[in-house]
Design a protein around this motif. Structure first.
Motif, PDB file in Angstrom:
ATOM      1  N   ALA A   1      10.057  -2.160   1.046  1.00 14.63           N
ATOM      2  CA  ALA A   1       9.612  -2.759  -0.203  1.00 14.63           C
ATOM      3  C   ALA A   1       8.308  -3.511   0.008  1.00 14.63           C
ATOM      4  O   ALA A   1       8.106  -4.137   1.046  1.00 14.63           O
ATOM      5  CB  ALA A   1      10.684  -3.710  -0.745  1.00 14.63           C
ATOM      6  N   GLN A   2       7.396  -3.430  -0.949  1.00 17.50           N
ATOM      7  CA  GLN A   2       6.121  -4.130  -0.860  1.00 17.50           C
ATOM      8  C   GLN A   2       5.732  -4.659  -2.230  1.00 17.50           C
ATOM      9  O   GLN A   2       6.231  -4.207  -3.250  1.00 17.50           O
ATOM     10  CB  GLN A   2       5.043  -3.190  -0.331  1.00 17.50           C
ATOM     11  N   LYS A   3       4.833  -5.648  -2.241  1.00 15.83           N
ATOM     12  CA  LYS A   3       4.414  -6.276  -3.484  1.00 15.83           C
ATOM     13  C   LYS A   3       3.666  -5.280  -4.369  1.00 15.83           C
ATOM     14  O   LYS A   3       2.907  -4.446  -3.889  1.00 15.83           O
ATOM     15  CB  LYS A   3       3.516  -7.478  -3.196  1.00 15.83           C
ATOM     16  N   THR A   4       3.887  -5.381  -5.675  1.00 15.76           N
ATOM     17  CA  THR A   4       3.159  -4.547  -6.619  1.00 15.76           C
ATOM     18  C   THR A   4       1.842  -5.213  -6.994  1.00 15.76           C
ATOM     19  O   THR A   4       1.653  -6.411  -6.790  1.00 15.76           O
ATOM     20  CB  THR A   4       3.978  -4.316  -7.903  1.00 15.76           C
TER      21      THR A   4
ATOM     22  N   GLU B   1       8.331  -6.097  -6.637  1.00 12.94           N
ATOM     23  CA  GLU B   1       8.186  -5.218  -5.472  1.00 12.94           C
ATOM     24  C   GLU B   1       8.356  -3.752  -5.884  1.00 12.94           C
ATOM     25  O   GLU B   1       8.892  -3.439  -6.949  1.00 12.94           O
ATOM     26  CB  GLU B   1       9.225  -5.552  -4.401  1.00 12.94           C
ATOM     27  N   LYS B   2       7.913  -2.861  -4.988  1.00 15.10           N
ATOM     28  CA  LYS B   2       8.101  -1.431  -5.197  1.00 15.10           C
ATOM     29  C   LYS B   2       8.377  -0.763  -3.857  1.00 15.10           C
ATOM     30  O   LYS B   2       8.088  -1.314  -2.789  1.00 15.10           O
ATOM     31  CB  LYS B   2       6.871  -0.796  -5.845  1.00 15.10           C
ATOM     32  N   ALA B   3       8.952   0.434  -3.919  1.00 18.12           N
ATOM     33  CA  ALA B   3       9.187   1.246  -2.724  1.00 18.12           C
ATOM     34  C   ALA B   3       9.054   2.706  -3.118  1.00 18.12           C
ATOM     35  O   ALA B   3       9.273   3.073  -4.282  1.00 18.12           O
ATOM     36  CB  ALA B   3      10.561   0.971  -2.125  1.00 18.12           C
TER      37      ALA B   3
ATOM     38  N   VAL C   1      16.961   0.782   0.726  1.00 19.50           N
ATOM     39  CA  VAL C   1      16.111  -0.400   0.695  1.00 19.50           C
ATOM     40  C   VAL C   1      16.401  -1.166  -0.586  1.00 19.50           C
ATOM     41  O   VAL C   1      16.608  -0.571  -1.645  1.00 19.50           O
ATOM     42  CB  VAL C   1      14.615  -0.023   0.782  1.00 19.50           C
TER      43      VAL C   1
ATOM     44  N   ILE D   1      15.046  -3.633  -3.447  1.00 22.89           N
ATOM     45  CA  ILE D   1      13.768  -3.982  -4.070  1.00 22.89           C
ATOM     46  C   ILE D   1      14.024  -5.084  -5.081  1.00 22.89           C
ATOM     47  O   ILE D   1      14.905  -4.952  -5.936  1.00 22.89           O
ATOM     48  CB  ILE D   1      13.138  -2.762  -4.780  1.00 22.89           C
TER      49      ILE D   1
ATOM     50  N   THR E   1      17.334  -6.881  -9.105  1.00 22.52           N
ATOM     51  CA  THR E   1      17.341  -6.227  -7.792  1.00 22.52           C
ATOM     52  C   THR E   1      17.844  -4.798  -7.944  1.00 22.52           C
ATOM     53  O   THR E   1      18.785  -4.535  -8.694  1.00 22.52           O
ATOM     54  CB  THR E   1      18.249  -6.985  -6.810  1.00 22.52           C
TER      55      THR E   1
ATOM     56  N   THR F   1       9.002   6.867  -6.828  1.00 20.97           N
ATOM     57  CA  THR F   1       8.587   5.476  -6.703  1.00 20.97           C
ATOM     58  C   THR F   1       9.390   4.608  -7.662  1.00 20.97           C
ATOM     59  O   THR F   1       9.544   4.947  -8.833  1.00 20.97           O
ATOM     60  CB  THR F   1       7.089   5.309  -7.006  1.00 20.97           C
TER      61      THR F   1
ATOM     62  N   GLN G   1      18.846  -1.133  -5.675  1.00 21.73           N
ATOM     63  CA  GLN G   1      19.093  -0.467  -4.399  1.00 21.73           C
ATOM     64  C   GLN G   1      18.573   0.961  -4.493  1.00 21.73           C
ATOM     65  O   GLN G   1      19.028   1.748  -5.311  1.00 21.73           O
ATOM     66  CB  GLN G   1      20.583  -0.463  -4.057  1.00 21.73           C
TER      67      GLN G   1
END
Length: 329
Positions: A237-240, A223-225, A217, A219, A207, A200, A209
């Motif tokens: 990527a989604q909001k933390t 955000e996190k992925a 993706v 990020i 930013t 994670t 990669q």
């Protein structure tokens, strides 16, 4: 037979093994892979033979970037007066590209500047790298890094969890090998967690990669992925969370802004590795807005109890919160 090397048997691992510089942990990884099949043992043997052969090709003053790979390959074959089978030819050509194109030049630099390893056990540790970048390493984690980075890139390897604050350098990207994935940045701050289930990445500034094979993706801040080892997929990527749970190991801070009590309790349970039970469904209506900084679990529960007019009891296994609920608040 599949002649592609598995992801966890990297070029660097092979080079360190053949040059006698691999760590005990790396040797165990390679030994486990080798012992899984006769084919793997045979492949490693052939790679080792080729490694010895390529010693005749390498010279200290060689410009490795301009090396003619085909010519080098023919020189290797000339030293092996055996007509190779299709299988062996394929395997050895893979090895030639790895060891001649990448390995020999890498080895010269590697031998001049051996890798360093920093390991934490029951405490958090901090490292400042030679480029000025700072790494905070969580408990039971390990960072492998060179004493001096190459001019092309800054590359490290992580197992466990760490927070990176990278000194910007657009001409020298910072690359982290994290399990089966790779994180590439120019200058930013972010968290990486590697375990048996996933990798994670959480970005605090800048930013990043995040790459696995052909998947990638971007990020950005906030955000996190995650890459799942089980499904072998890389999430978008989604909001933390604004609560700060992901960074609690480092900041010891939690921020609640109107979260419902069940969510507050789940967060505290994970942060403090404890169990807390709500004594009534009515307490699910309660919400909380408060920030905790470097507080003990007992102090946090006392604040919650005083704020929401609750009572605390404790058993050997868990804490229990009871009260009338918050419908009248």
């Amino acid at each position: 037979m599949n002649t592609k090397l598995p992801d966890h048997i990297s070029t660097e691992l092979l080079i360190r093994h053949f040059s006698g510089l691999a760590s005990k942990e790396e040797e165990l990884v390679l030994m486990h892979w080798t012992n899984t099949s006769v084919e793997n043992k045979e492949l490693l043997r052939e790679l080792h033979t080729l490694w010895a052969d390529t010693g005749a090709i390498s010279t200290p003053n060689t410009d490795y970037k301009k090396r003619d790979i085909d010519a080098a390959w023919q020189k290797v074959l000339a030293q092996k007066p055996v007509s190779p089978t299709n299988r062996t030819y394929t395997l050895l050509k893979i090895a030639a590209i790895i060891l001649v194109m990448v390995g020999v030049g890498y080895l010269v630099r590697f031998l001049q500047d051996p890798q360093k390893t920093y390991t934490t056990h029951s405490t958090v540790g901090n490292i400042q790298l030679e480029d000025g970048s700072v790494v905070a390493l969580n408990e039971a984690s390990q960072l492998t890094y060179p004493g001096s980075f190459s001019t092309e890139e800054r590359r490290v390897a992580l197992s466990g969890e760490a927070f990176f604050e990278i000194t910007p350098n657009p001409n020298q990207p910072f690359i982290i090998e994290a399990g089966p994935t790779q994180i590439r940045v120019l200058g930013t701050s972010f968290n990486v967690k590697v375990d048996d289930k996933s990798v994670t990445v959480i970005v605090e500034t800048g930013t990043v990669q995040f790459t696995r094979g052909n998947e990638s993706v971007l990020i950005v801040q906030g955000e996190k992925a995650t890459f799942s080892n089980t499904t072998e997929t890389l999430s978008p990527a989604q909001k933390t969370s604004s609560v700060g749970l992901e960074q609690f190991w480092r900041t010891k801070s939690l921020r609640f802004s109107g979260e419902k009590l069940p969510e507050v309790i789940r967060t505290i349970e994970e942060a403090y590795a404890t169990q807390i039970k709500l004594g009534s469904e009515k307490l699910s209506d309660c919400s909380l807005s408060v920030t905790f900084n470097n507080d003990t679990l007992e102090n946090i529960l006392d604040v919650i109890a005083l704020t929401l007019n609750l009572e605390i009891s404790q058993t050997d296994q868990q804490y229990i919160l009871t009260g009338k609920g918050c419908t009248d608040y």
